[in-house]
Design a protein around this motif. Structure first.
Motif, mmCIF file in Angstrom:
data_model
loop_
_atom_site.group_PDB
_atom_site.id
_atom_site.type_symbol
_atom_site.label_atom_id
_atom_site.label_comp_id
_atom_site.label_asym_id
_atom_site.label_seq_id
_atom_site.Cartn_x
_atom_site.Cartn_y
_atom_site.Cartn_z
ATOM 1 N N SER A 159 0.833 -1.208 0.000
ATOM 2 C CA SER A 159 0.000 0.000 0.000
ATOM 3 C C SER A 159 0.871 1.262 0.000
ATOM 4 O O SER A 159 1.861 1.337 0.736
ATOM 5 C CB SER A 159 -0.891 -0.004 1.242
ATOM 6 O OG SER A 159 -1.518 1.253 1.401
ATOM 7 N N PRO A 160 0.505 2.267 -0.826
ATOM 8 C CA PRO A 160 1.266 3.523 -0.827
ATOM 9 C C PRO A 160 1.320 4.181 0.542
ATOM 10 O O PRO A 160 2.287 4.880 0.861
ATOM 11 C CB PRO A 160 0.484 4.396 -1.822
ATOM 12 C CG PRO A 160 -0.273 3.448 -2.678
ATOM 13 C CD PRO A 160 -0.584 2.269 -1.814
ATOM 14 N N LEU A 161 0.304 3.947 1.359
ATOM 15 C CA LEU A 161 0.278 4.552 2.690
ATOM 16 C C LEU A 161 1.426 4.044 3.558
ATOM 17 O O LEU A 161 1.951 4.779 4.400
ATOM 18 C CB LEU A 161 -1.058 4.265 3.380
ATOM 19 C CG LEU A 161 -2.286 4.977 2.797
ATOM 20 C CD1 LEU A 161 -3.536 4.556 3.550
ATOM 21 C CD2 LEU A 161 -2.102 6.491 2.861
ATOM 22 N N ILE A 162 1.832 2.781 3.339
ATOM 23 C CA ILE A 162 2.955 2.225 4.102
ATOM 24 C C ILE A 162 4.234 2.956 3.732
ATOM 25 O O ILE A 162 5.024 3.337 4.609
ATOM 26 C CB ILE A 162 3.088 0.710 3.846
ATOM 27 C CG1 ILE A 162 1.868 -0.015 4.397
ATOM 28 C CG2 ILE A 162 4.366 0.165 4.470
ATOM 29 C CD1 ILE A 162 1.851 -1.501 4.111
ATOM 30 N N HIS A 163 4.450 3.176 2.432
ATOM 31 C CA HIS A 163 5.640 3.910 1.977
ATOM 32 C C HIS A 163 5.653 5.322 2.564
ATOM 33 O O HIS A 163 6.690 5.796 3.050
ATOM 34 C CB HIS A 163 5.654 3.984 0.445
ATOM 35 C CG HIS A 163 5.886 2.667 -0.221
ATOM 36 N ND1 HIS A 163 7.105 2.310 -0.756
ATOM 37 C CD2 HIS A 163 5.062 1.607 -0.430
ATOM 38 C CE1 HIS A 163 7.023 1.102 -1.287
ATOM 39 N NE2 HIS A 163 5.789 0.652 -1.103
ATOM 40 N N ILE A 164 4.512 5.990 2.497
ATOM 41 C CA ILE A 164 4.426 7.369 2.985
ATOM 42 C C ILE A 164 4.639 7.423 4.491
ATOM 43 O O ILE A 164 5.376 8.273 5.011
ATOM 44 C CB ILE A 164 3.056 7.976 2.599
ATOM 45 C CG1 ILE A 164 2.966 8.122 1.077
ATOM 46 C CG2 ILE A 164 2.845 9.324 3.275
ATOM 47 C CD1 ILE A 164 1.572 8.393 0.567
ATOM 48 N N PHE A 165 4.006 6.493 5.199
ATOM 49 C CA PHE A 165 4.131 6.435 6.662
ATOM 50 C C PHE A 165 5.588 6.226 7.073
ATOM 51 O O PHE A 165 6.114 6.924 7.940
ATOM 52 C CB PHE A 165 3.248 5.303 7.192
ATOM 53 C CG PHE A 165 3.295 5.135 8.681
ATOM 54 C CD1 PHE A 165 2.721 6.075 9.526
ATOM 55 C CD2 PHE A 165 3.910 4.021 9.244
ATOM 56 C CE1 PHE A 165 2.767 5.921 10.901
ATOM 57 C CE2 PHE A 165 3.957 3.857 10.614
ATOM 58 C CZ PHE A 165 3.382 4.810 11.447
ATOM 59 N N MET A 166 6.272 5.272 6.438
ATOM 60 C CA MET A 166 7.670 4.977 6.778
ATOM 61 C C MET A 166 8.569 6.155 6.443
ATOM 62 O O MET A 166 9.508 6.475 7.194
ATOM 63 C CB MET A 166 8.144 3.729 6.025
ATOM 64 C CG MET A 166 7.521 2.442 6.510
ATOM 65 S SD MET A 166 7.878 2.083 8.247
ATOM 66 C CE MET A 166 9.668 2.015 8.233
ATOM 67 N N ALA A 167 8.299 6.828 5.316
ATOM 68 C CA ALA A 167 9.139 7.962 4.913
ATOM 69 C C ALA A 167 9.039 9.103 5.915
ATOM 70 O O ALA A 167 10.044 9.753 6.248
ATOM 71 C CB ALA A 167 8.735 8.443 3.525
ATOM 72 N N HIS A 168 7.836 9.363 6.421
ATOM 73 C CA HIS A 168 7.670 10.452 7.374
ATOM 74 C C HIS A 168 8.239 10.087 8.746
ATOM 75 O O HIS A 168 8.788 10.952 9.436
ATOM 76 C CB HIS A 168 6.200 10.835 7.484
ATOM 77 C CG HIS A 168 5.703 11.617 6.310
ATOM 78 N ND1 HIS A 168 6.233 12.843 5.945
ATOM 79 C CD2 HIS A 168 4.731 11.352 5.390
ATOM 80 C CE1 HIS A 168 5.616 13.300 4.877
ATOM 81 N NE2 HIS A 168 4.704 12.410 4.517
#
Length: 319
Positions: free
Chosen positions: A271-280
């Motif tokens: 999920s793109p949300l996982i990538h975004i969450f980890m990046a932040h």
């Protein structure tokens, strides 16, 4: 198609995503981000102010702590403008050259922070294993050289990686999956052979983080041996307590950093949300938590913070 690369790429416009699927909540989502950025900036500026103004803290341990605060802000602050431009619906556009500068700052300071944590481990090793030689080994001149070397090593290591991006054609989507630019995100959009960037990036992470983490591990092996030789239980606990803040800082940097690398390389279809969450998490957690941890665990920093918040009470207590 490959011949459109250099001149067109340099003038290309890319589009930042924000948090897909939650566009209508972007204004509300910006509130916790704003709080986190403010806490991180205020906390690290407070650490820098305390170290600069208190002569008692003009020691190697606190100089390295000041370096850590600077690298924390260097990691997080380059993303602020683009993040809030997206969340506040001002603009999703970002020029390629600005994107490269942003990537350069983010990745350079993240590698530099790893080197600073290695330097802090060396500081704890000298303080515990060679306390009588502490001042003669860690001189201000050596500390300055370590800081400059850490920054230059990280900056020069990133140049080949980012320079090649200028020669990549981006002939398909120009939409990035974050609110700021990351190298791993950018090369997925290139319609060219990105094998060098993928391999070089992996080698860079393995060598730089690997060398730093190995150095930290070896330092703590020697530290643990010295601590176990201390006869009194109180002495052992005191020595361990001086390392607790640094160990927390190491975990706070390395765990999200490794998690983000794994997600980008081995969980591309998650999920793109996982990538975004980890990046932040990778960019915001260390700048927010490091000042809090050092303020709680380090007596001198804690006293400096209390002096800023309650100057009258602290002064009367000292009297």
């Amino acid at each position: 198609m490959a011949n459109i690369n250099s001149s067109n790429t340099l003038s290309s416009t890319f589009y930042l995503t924000g948090i897909p699927g939650y566009e209508e909540f972007h204004h509300w989502i910006s509130i916790p981000f704003c709080v986190l950025y403010l806490v991180g900036i205020m906390g690290n500026c407070t650490i820098l102010h305390i170290v600069r103004t208190d002569p008692r803290l003009h020691e190697p341990m606190y100089y390295f702590l000041a370096m850590l605060s600077l690298t924390d802000m260097g990691m997080s602050m380059p993303t602020m403008i683009s993040l809030f431009r997206v969340l506040w619906s001002i603009s999703r556009e970002i020029q390629f050259n600005i994107c490269v500068v942003q990537m350069f700052l983010i990745h350079t300071f993240s590698f530099t922070e790893s080197s600073v944590l290695l330097a802090m481990a060396f500081d704890r090793y000298v303080a515990i294993c060679h306390p009588l030689r502490y001042a003669t080994i860690l001189t201000p001149r050596l500390i300055a050289k370590i800081g400059i070397a850490a920054l230059l090593r990280s900056a020069f290591a990133m140049i080949p990686l980012l320079a090649r991006l200028a020669f990549f054609p981006f002939c398909h989507s120009h939409t990035l999956s974050h609110s700021y630019c990351l190298h791993q995100d950018m090369i997925r959009l290139a319609c060219a052979d990105t094998k060098f960037n993928v391999i070089y990036g992996l080698v860079l992470i393995t060598v730089l983080w690997g060398m730093d983490s190995l150095g930290i591990f070896v330092s703590y092996m020697y530290i643990l041996q010295s601590i176990l030789r201390i006869a009194s239980r109180e002495g052992r606990l005191k020595a361990l307590n001086t390392c607790a803040s640094h160990i927390c800082a190491v975990l706070i940097l390395y765990v999200p950093m490794i998690g983000l690398s794994i997600v980008h390389r081995f969980a591309k279809h998650s999920s793109p949300l996982i990538h975004i969450f980890m990046a932040h998490i990778y960019l915001l957690v260390p700048p927010v938590l490091n000042p809090i941890i050092y303020s709680v665990k380090t007596k001198q920093i804690r006293q400096g913070v209390l002096h800023i918040v309650f100057p009258t009470k602290v002064s009367s207590t000292v009297m």
